[in-house]
Design an enzyme around this catalytic site. Structure first.
Site, PDB file in Angstrom:
ATOM      1  N   CYS A 132       0.024   3.918  -6.635  1.00 27.16           N
ATOM      2  CA  CYS A 132      -1.010   3.317  -5.783  1.00 27.16           C
ATOM      3  C   CYS A 132      -1.177   1.885  -6.251  1.00 27.16           C
ATOM      4  O   CYS A 132      -1.215   1.618  -7.456  1.00 27.16           O
ATOM      5  CB  CYS A 132      -2.323   4.082  -5.903  1.00 27.16           C
ATOM      6  SG  CYS A 132      -3.690   3.293  -5.013  1.00 27.16           S
ATOM      7  N   CYS A 178       0.894  -1.169   0.000  1.00 33.72           N
ATOM      8  CA  CYS A 178       0.000   0.000   0.000  1.00 33.72           C
ATOM      9  C   CYS A 178       0.922   1.206   0.000  1.00 33.72           C
ATOM     10  O   CYS A 178       1.648   1.430   0.981  1.00 33.72           O
ATOM     11  CB  CYS A 178      -0.898   0.017   1.233  1.00 33.72           C
ATOM     12  SG  CYS A 178      -1.807   1.588   1.444  1.00 33.72           S
TER      13      CYS A 178
END
Length: 237
Positions: A193, A82
């Site tokens: 991302c 993440c």
């Protein structure tokens, strides 16, 4: 040497990270692959909401707890699939007694090694506003470009309304943001991302991209003394 993974942010991205590690490893048999201990906790509070002040639910304590559980299982290092969570890298490193791979720093190193002087960043609002890419890149002599507000909304729609929600990604939005960043002067566009990594997996997005999650997977293999397939030695498309 085992790799520890603080996962669940989001779950599909964590599953794809494991797939990438396996896919990139130069292995002739099962036993040549990395041992991985993956703690998948989707209930970790949303990182972007906390960073932007829209939520008071701090995700750090859950990540620290998981990191220490992984440390007790003697992992060699920890990866966090993440990118926004890397905003907390310093605090996590201070509270977890195992090295945590810094995907943003490693992305900058990959750009520098390939003589890239400017990069556009596609990432969450939390990542963009916290300037974790921009600060790291500036320290490395790399100019960073971010999307203007309407284009940043497109990025957030791709991440939250498409990939995280289990819907097909709107490739037209992806291409519009890409053209916008290249128009500013970006030589390479960073997929900053992990949900955007899944768009790269599903679509032929073309040349001039660098996926931060691919960097994280590659560095994870190397840090755990695995071998990389030759075609994954250089990751800029």
């Amino acid at each position: 040497m085992a790799l520890g993974v603080i996962g669940g942010m989001g779950p599909i991205a964590t599953a794809y990270f494991m797939e990438l590690v396996i896919q990139m490893t130069d292995a002739a048999k099962d036993q040549d692959h990395l041992a991985m201990i993956i703690y998948n906790l989707p209930q970790i509070a949303d990182r972007t909401s906390y960073i932007l002040g829209d939520s008071h639910e701090n995700p750090v304590q859950d990540m620290i707890r998981i990191g220490n559980e992984l440390a007790r299982q003697n992992v060699a290092c920890i990866s966090i699939p993440c990118i926004t969570a890397h905003y907390f890298h310093k605090e996590l490193s201070e509270n977890i007694p195992v090295p945590i791979i810094h995907a943003i720093q490693e992305t900058g190193r990959e750009l520098r090694e390939n003589h890239v002087k400017s990069a556009g960043i596609m990432a969450t609002d939390g990542t963009i506003q916290s300037r974790i890419f921009q600060t790291q890149f500036r320290a490395m002599g790399i100019e960073a470009f971010i999307p203007d507000k309407p284009y940043q909304k497109m990025v957030m729609d791709l991440i939250y309304k498409d990939v995280k929600a289990g819907n097909p990604a709107d490739l037209n939005k992806f291409q519009q943001v890409s053209e916008h960043l290249r128009g500013q002067g970006a030589q390479v566009i960073i997929l900053g991302c992990t949900e955007l990594s899944l768009i790269k997996r599903e679509f032929p997005i073309g040349a001039g991209y660098l996926d931060a999650m691919e960097i994280l997977a590659q560095r994870s293999i190397l840090r755990c003394q695995g071998r990389i397939k030759k075609k994954y030695e250089h990751l800029i498309t």
